[in-house]
Design an enzyme around this catalytic site. Structure first.
Site: not given
Length: 265
Positions: A11-12, A74, A153, A187
């Protein structure tokens, strides 16, 4: 490929941990190798070409580590790169994410569905095809939630700033009759408790992560690649600051893991 080889996930950033948890829940004997591309988070506003390049580089790295399967945890990367990843590695089971338009269309009672995703997902052909196939007879409300990934994040998953941000996204959807909400970015389940404070208890929230874990289970079983015993620690790699990621991963991932920084670009 050995059944006890690890499963690669990427994932990012930390969002893919929601998928990793779903996999651990139903496949406790599997070892996970997770790559969080935190040097480039978020993917949602980047060009499809850039996301494809990042995805190919990460998958190449994970396969070099001996992974037997890949989970693209993602939505943006799945929308941009899943087809090319499967074309490039046809012998490797590669599982991707997609906004759960189909189950949302079945779940809604009002005929109005709110989809929280990213610009990259909404602009993709993959998403357009899903809405074309399963969106007939319902109203689909979309919001790219610009800035939400950055708040998550930063660890602000139970902060008033994030709750106010979500109010601005969800209230217009509620005002238009939405009763079903799709978390179209990995997320977003990390702020599900905040979402549940805003929407009525009768509303439905759809998180695709468990369905992705079940699809992975089916694919591994079909290929006789299910592990009967976990033989190694879960191993996490990040392209950015490992300390910030470690703090969040310890908070949200359900098992122990090893972590190291790895630059692949």
């Amino acid at each position: 490929m050995a059944p006890r080889a690890p499963i690669g996930i990427f994932d990012s950033g930390i969002g893919g941990l929601t998928v990793a948890n779903a996999i651990v829940n139903i496949l406790p004997h599997e070892t996970l190798f997770y790559f969080g591309d935190t040097a480039h988070v978020p993917y949602g506003g980047k060009s499809a070409e850039t996301v494809v390049k990042y995805s190919h580089d990460i998958v190449s790295f994970l396969l070099d580590q001996g992974c037997k399967a890949i989970v693209v945890a993602c939505n943006t990367a799945s929308a941009a790169a899943l087809a090319s990843l499967r074309h490039n590695w046809p012998s490797i089971p590669i599982i991707g994410m997609e906004p759960a338009v189909k189950p949302a269309s079945s779940a809604t009672q009002t005929g109005v569905v709110g989809i929280l995703a990213t610009r990259g997902t909404f602009s993709s052909e993959r998403y357009a095809n899903l809405v074309d196939r399963f969106g007939h007879g319902i109203t689909v409300l979309e919001n790219p939630c610009i800035g939400l990934v950055e708040l998550i994040e930063a660890g602000l998953v139970d902060d008033a700033i994030t709750e106010n941000f979500l109010h601005q996204i969800l209230t217009p959807m509620l005002d238009k009759g939405a009763d079903t909400f799709v978390l179209g970015c990995t997320h977003y389940p990390l702020v599900r408790p905040l979402i549940e404070r805003i929407i009525p208890p009768s509303a439905t929230i759809i998180d695709p992560a468990p369905a992705v874990a079940r699809q992975l289970q089916r694919r591994l079983q079909h290929l006789s690649l299910l592990s009967d015993q976990r033989t190694d620690d879960h191993h996490f790699f990040v392209s950015g600051d490992p300390h910030a990621f470690h703090t969040m991963a310890k908070r949200f991932f359900l098992a122990d893991f090893l972590l190291e920084q790895h630059l692949i670009y």
